[in-house]
Design a protein around this motif. Structure first.
Motif, PDB file in Angstrom:
ATOM      1  N   ARG A   1      46.130 -25.984 -43.339  1.00 20.67           N
ATOM      2  CA  ARG A   1      45.226 -26.473 -42.286  1.00 20.67           C
ATOM      3  C   ARG A   1      43.896 -26.971 -42.876  1.00 20.67           C
ATOM      4  NH1 ARG A   1      45.382 -25.945 -36.936  1.00 20.67           N
ATOM      5  NH2 ARG A   1      46.908 -24.269 -37.021  1.00 20.67           N
ATOM      6  N   GLN A   2      43.267 -26.199 -43.747  1.00 19.42           N
ATOM      7  CA  GLN A   2      41.990 -26.616 -44.335  1.00 19.42           C
ATOM      8  C   GLN A   2      42.159 -27.838 -45.236  1.00 19.42           C
ATOM      9  OE1 GLN A   2      40.354 -23.112 -46.163  1.00 19.42           O
ATOM     10  NE2 GLN A   2      39.300 -22.518 -44.289  1.00 19.42           N
ATOM     11  N   SER A   3      43.238 -27.881 -45.995  1.00 19.94           N
ATOM     12  CA  SER A   3      43.493 -29.044 -46.848  1.00 19.94           C
ATOM     13  C   SER A   3      43.733 -30.287 -46.011  1.00 19.94           C
ATOM     14  CB  SER A   3      44.700 -28.794 -47.750  1.00 19.94           C
ATOM     15  OG  SER A   3      44.452 -27.717 -48.622  1.00 19.94           O
ATOM     16  N   MET A   4      44.429 -30.139 -44.905  1.00 23.76           N
ATOM     17  CA  MET A   4      44.653 -31.266 -43.996  1.00 23.76           C
ATOM     18  C   MET A   4      43.308 -31.796 -43.501  1.00 23.76           C
ATOM     19  SD  MET A   4      47.759 -30.083 -41.518  1.00 23.76           S
ATOM     20  CE  MET A   4      49.119 -29.153 -42.172  1.00 23.76           C
ATOM     21  N   ALA A   5      42.452 -30.894 -43.054  1.00 20.49           N
ATOM     22  CA  ALA A   5      41.147 -31.300 -42.524  1.00 20.49           C
ATOM     23  C   ALA A   5      40.314 -31.999 -43.592  1.00 20.49           C
ATOM     24  CB  ALA A   5      40.407 -30.094 -41.963  1.00 20.49           C
ATOM     25  N   ALA A   6      40.429 -31.549 -44.826  1.00 24.73           N
ATOM     26  CA  ALA A   6      39.648 -32.140 -45.910  1.00 24.73           C
ATOM     27  C   ALA A   6      40.015 -33.599 -46.164  1.00 24.73           C
ATOM     28  CB  ALA A   6      39.824 -31.325 -47.190  1.00 24.73           C
ATOM     29  N   ILE A   7      41.229 -33.993 -45.794  1.00 23.52           N
ATOM     30  CA  ILE A   7      41.641 -35.390 -45.968  1.00 23.52           C
ATOM     31  C   ILE A   7      41.785 -36.091 -44.611  1.00 23.52           C
ATOM     32  CG2 ILE A   7      42.671 -35.060 -48.248  1.00 23.52           C
ATOM     33  CD1 ILE A   7      45.429 -34.961 -46.850  1.00 23.52           C
ATOM     34  N   ASN A   8      41.092 -35.536 -43.614  1.00 28.24           N
ATOM     35  CA  ASN A   8      41.041 -36.132 -42.269  1.00 28.24           C
ATOM     36  C   ASN A   8      42.396 -36.200 -41.571  1.00 28.24           C
ATOM     37  OD1 ASN A   8      38.199 -36.548 -42.335  1.00 28.24           O
ATOM     38  ND2 ASN A   8      38.558 -38.319 -43.642  1.00 28.24           N
ATOM     39  N   PHE A   9      43.185 -35.165 -41.757  1.00 27.47           N
ATOM     40  CA  PHE A   9      44.439 -35.017 -41.034  1.00 27.47           C
ATOM     41  C   PHE A   9      44.362 -33.760 -40.183  1.00 27.47           C
ATOM     42  CE2 PHE A   9      46.315 -37.992 -44.050  1.00 27.47           C
ATOM     43  CZ  PHE A   9      47.267 -38.634 -43.279  1.00 27.47           C
TER      44      PHE A   9
ATOM     45  N   SER B   1      48.566 -35.194 -36.665  1.00 28.78           N
ATOM     46  CA  SER B   1      48.672 -36.436 -37.432  1.00 28.78           C
ATOM     47  C   SER B   1      49.591 -36.263 -38.645  1.00 28.78           C
ATOM     48  CB  SER B   1      47.299 -36.962 -37.842  1.00 28.78           C
ATOM     49  OG  SER B   1      46.620 -36.043 -38.663  1.00 28.78           O
ATOM     50  N   MET B   2      49.601 -35.082 -39.247  1.00 35.39           N
ATOM     51  CA  MET B   2      50.554 -34.830 -40.337  1.00 35.39           C
ATOM     52  C   MET B   2      51.981 -34.923 -39.813  1.00 35.39           C
ATOM     53  SD  MET B   2      49.266 -34.112 -43.452  1.00 35.39           S
ATOM     54  CE  MET B   2      50.542 -33.159 -44.233  1.00 35.39           C
ATOM     55  N   THR B   3      52.211 -34.373 -38.635  1.00 29.58           N
ATOM     56  CA  THR B   3      53.551 -34.420 -38.039  1.00 29.58           C
ATOM     57  C   THR B   3      53.968 -35.858 -37.771  1.00 29.58           C
ATOM     58  OG1 THR B   3      53.257 -32.247 -37.065  1.00 29.58           O
ATOM     59  CG2 THR B   3      54.947 -33.641 -36.079  1.00 29.58           C
TER      60      THR B   3
END
Length: 98
Positions: free
Chosen positions: A67-75, A79-81
């Motif tokens: 979750r935190q890594s996703m947020a760090a790249i604006n996902f 949106s990942m799904t």
């Protein structure tokens, strides 16, 4: 993520890595335990495209871990799904590294 004896990862479809896996399923997966990249292992294995894997948003352990890594790249999980719809499952066959 580690999932029942295999690694499970997600990709955007039609990427070169997907074509490579379909042509030759032998892969290497580098894993580091810190941001410096000094401590790592390389997992060798056989990869398959897993049509039966859960979607990103339906994979609670994956979402929790990244979750935190996703947020760090604006996902977000949504949106990942939407974008990362191809699941890759790697069955490890060997380990090397530090």
């Amino acid at each position: 993520i580690w999932d029942d004896g295999t690694f499970l990862m997600y990709s955007i479809p039609n990427q070169q890595k997907i074509r490579n896996i379909r042509a030759n399923p032998t892969v290497a997966l580098a894993i580091t335990d810190d941001s410096s990249g000094e401590n790592y292992v390389v997992i060798t294995g056989e990869a398959v495209i897993d049509e039966d894997a859960p979607r990103v948003i339906d994979n609670a352990p994956y979402v929790e871990k990244y979750r935190q890594s996703m947020a760090a790249i604006n996902f977000s999980p949504d949106s990942m799904t939407r974008d990362f719809t191809t699941a890759i499952r790697i069955m490890p066959t060997g380990v090397r590294g530090q």
